[in-house]
Design a protein around this motif. Sequence first.
Motif, mmCIF file in Angstrom:
data_model
loop_
_atom_site.group_PDB
_atom_site.id
_atom_site.type_symbol
_atom_site.label_atom_id
_atom_site.label_comp_id
_atom_site.label_asym_id
_atom_site.label_seq_id
_atom_site.Cartn_x
_atom_site.Cartn_y
_atom_site.Cartn_z
ATOM 1 N N VAL A 4 0.840 -1.204 0.000
ATOM 2 C CA VAL A 4 0.000 0.000 0.000
ATOM 3 C C VAL A 4 0.871 1.248 0.000
ATOM 4 N N ARG A 5 0.542 2.168 -0.879
ATOM 5 C CA ARG A 5 1.255 3.432 -0.972
ATOM 6 C C ARG A 5 0.310 4.559 -0.554
ATOM 7 N N ILE A 6 0.714 5.346 0.453
ATOM 8 C CA ILE A 6 -0.206 6.297 1.081
ATOM 9 C C ILE A 6 0.005 7.729 0.568
ATOM 10 N N SER A 7 0.122 7.843 -0.723
ATOM 11 C CA SER A 7 0.115 9.131 -1.411
ATOM 12 C C SER A 7 1.182 10.087 -0.878
ATOM 13 N N LEU A 8 0.803 11.316 -0.539
ATOM 14 C CA LEU A 8 1.760 12.334 -0.100
ATOM 15 C C LEU A 8 2.459 11.957 1.200
ATOM 16 N N LEU A 9 1.897 11.029 1.937
ATOM 17 C CA LEU A 9 2.463 10.610 3.222
ATOM 18 C C LEU A 9 3.374 9.394 3.097
ATOM 19 N N ASN A 10 3.651 8.967 1.877
ATOM 20 C CA ASN A 10 4.321 7.685 1.692
ATOM 21 C C ASN A 10 5.714 7.619 2.304
ATOM 22 N N ALA A 11 6.406 8.755 2.378
ATOM 23 C CA ALA A 11 7.739 8.765 2.994
ATOM 24 C C ALA A 11 7.663 8.444 4.480
ATOM 25 N N TRP A 12 6.485 8.591 5.068
ATOM 26 C CA TRP A 12 6.271 8.288 6.490
ATOM 27 C C TRP A 12 5.669 6.898 6.707
ATOM 28 N N ARG A 13 5.541 6.121 5.649
ATOM 29 C CA ARG A 13 4.877 4.815 5.748
ATOM 30 C C ARG A 13 5.628 3.890 6.707
ATOM 31 N N VAL A 14 4.878 3.216 7.573
ATOM 32 C CA VAL A 14 5.421 2.192 8.469
ATOM 33 C C VAL A 14 4.659 0.905 8.196
ATOM 34 N N ASN A 15 5.371 -0.196 8.033
ATOM 35 C CA ASN A 15 4.724 -1.458 7.704
ATOM 36 C C ASN A 15 5.195 -2.568 8.636
ATOM 37 N N GLY A 16 4.238 -3.372 9.095
ATOM 38 C CA GLY A 16 4.576 -4.579 9.846
ATOM 39 C C GLY A 16 4.444 -4.428 11.343
ATOM 40 N N ALA A 17 3.950 -5.487 11.981
ATOM 41 C CA ALA A 17 3.708 -5.474 13.423
ATOM 42 C C ALA A 17 5.007 -5.361 14.207
ATOM 43 N N TYR A 18 4.915 -4.750 15.372
ATOM 44 C CA TYR A 18 6.050 -4.647 16.283
ATOM 45 C C TYR A 18 6.138 -5.888 17.160
ATOM 46 N N SER A 19 7.326 -6.143 17.657
ATOM 47 C CA SER A 19 7.524 -7.168 18.678
ATOM 48 C C SER A 19 7.579 -6.475 20.034
ATOM 49 N N PHE A 20 6.644 -6.825 20.906
ATOM 50 C CA PHE A 20 6.571 -6.194 22.217
ATOM 51 C C PHE A 20 7.256 -7.002 23.311
ATOM 52 N N ASP A 21 7.666 -8.216 23.011
ATOM 53 C CA ASP A 21 8.183 -9.098 24.065
ATOM 54 C C ASP A 21 9.697 -9.269 24.002
ATOM 55 N N GLY A 22 10.374 -8.369 23.310
ATOM 56 C CA GLY A 22 11.830 -8.439 23.254
ATOM 57 C C GLY A 22 12.480 -7.748 24.444
ATOM 58 N N GLU A 23 13.770 -7.463 24.322
ATOM 59 C CA GLU A 23 14.515 -6.813 25.387
ATOM 60 C C GLU A 23 14.284 -5.301 25.306
ATOM 61 N N PRO A 24 13.733 -4.696 26.363
ATOM 62 C CA PRO A 24 13.500 -3.250 26.334
ATOM 63 C C PRO A 24 14.820 -2.479 26.302
ATOM 64 N N VAL A 25 14.828 -1.350 25.626
ATOM 65 C CA VAL A 25 16.025 -0.519 25.611
ATOM 66 C C VAL A 25 16.259 0.065 27.004
ATOM 67 N N ASP A 26 17.521 0.270 27.346
ATOM 68 C CA ASP A 26 17.824 0.999 28.570
ATOM 69 C C ASP A 26 17.857 2.487 28.249
ATOM 70 N N ASP A 27 18.110 3.307 29.254
ATOM 71 C CA ASP A 27 18.081 4.752 29.055
ATOM 72 C C ASP A 27 19.061 5.209 27.982
ATOM 73 N N GLU A 28 20.210 4.563 27.920
ATOM 74 C CA GLU A 28 21.228 4.986 26.966
ATOM 75 C C GLU A 28 20.802 4.748 25.524
ATOM 76 N N ARG A 29 19.919 3.800 25.301
ATOM 77 C CA ARG A 29 19.522 3.460 23.936
ATOM 78 C C ARG A 29 18.158 4.023 23.542
ATOM 79 N N VAL A 30 17.568 4.839 24.398
ATOM 80 C CA VAL A 30 16.324 5.515 24.026
ATOM 81 C C VAL A 30 16.615 6.451 22.850
ATOM 82 N N ILE A 31 15.746 6.454 21.863
ATOM 83 C CA ILE A 31 16.003 7.212 20.640
ATOM 84 C C ILE A 31 16.160 8.707 20.942
#
Length: 305
Positions: free
Chosen positions: A239-266
């Motif tokens: 799916v291509r979302i027109s003018l917003l396509n550069a912001w497109r995000v695809n695919g489910a997240y994994s919620f049960d992995g290793e959480p980032v620590d404070d140093e790795r917060v974006i």
Amino acid sequence: MRAVAYYFTGTGNTERVCRKLKAEWERRGHIMDLIRIYPDTQPMFEGYDRMIVGYPVHGFNAPTPIHEFLKKLPVRAEGTSDKVFLLRTSGEPLALNHASGIEPERLLKKKGYSVVGEFPHVMPYNIIFRHPDGMAARMEEASNLKVLRDADDLEKGTGWRAKVTPLMRAFSFIVKIEHPAMPLLGRTFRVNENLCINCGKCVKSCPRGNISIKDGKPRFGGQCVGCMACAFLCPKDAVRISLLNAWRVNGAYSFDGEPVDDERVIRYCRRSYLKYFHEAESLPALPVEDNFHGEQVREEREMGC
């Protein structure tokens, strides 16, 4: 006590939080009905002690389906509880998101209801950019902890309220142009025919019934509200979302992995994320059942600021 949560969801984040709140509420011996908002959903609060209206924040506002739903709400009947809580999910913990409750509160007040508490939760983006799975896992842990306080507030019948400044109101009003713009922009969504396998998932996942199959391919109508379910959930990222396509995000997240620590917060909104995580992690740690996926999503562990 009996509660009802009416919620709108596109890619599932708001539903995920609502289901965790339901699990905790029922663990405490209460009852909660979860009702997803579709175009034909009729609001009915009579017979409930507590009401929750849940939604994802769209451009610092509640999405169009929430406004439409609340406009259909009948005037509060005598003897019906007037206590309403707003539950919202957003991709970042910015204070500007507080303004999303302005219009829902106005519509509820008009029908005789009072917003007595707010439950803000941060969940990973389904548009703009993709959060690392470690960020999603830490958001999940924070949300699980916040659900405990949310349930406390529900029991008390009152809770935290956001302070909305004039600047927030002004910015929210400007960005609200998304509401009339998305039905027009949504008509220009397309699929990459080299990738599309005609599975029909975009049709089934659209909460507005805005997508149909014509000549063997998806076609987009004029009822889009920008939930991004079609693009996010497409198994082939077609799916291509027109003018917003550069912001497109695809695919489910994994919620049960290793959480980032404070140093790795974006770095993006880093201070806001850290403040949000630390505030949540300072709450008492108790297990929360997540019935959305039928699994234990959070084990007890020591958490601190």
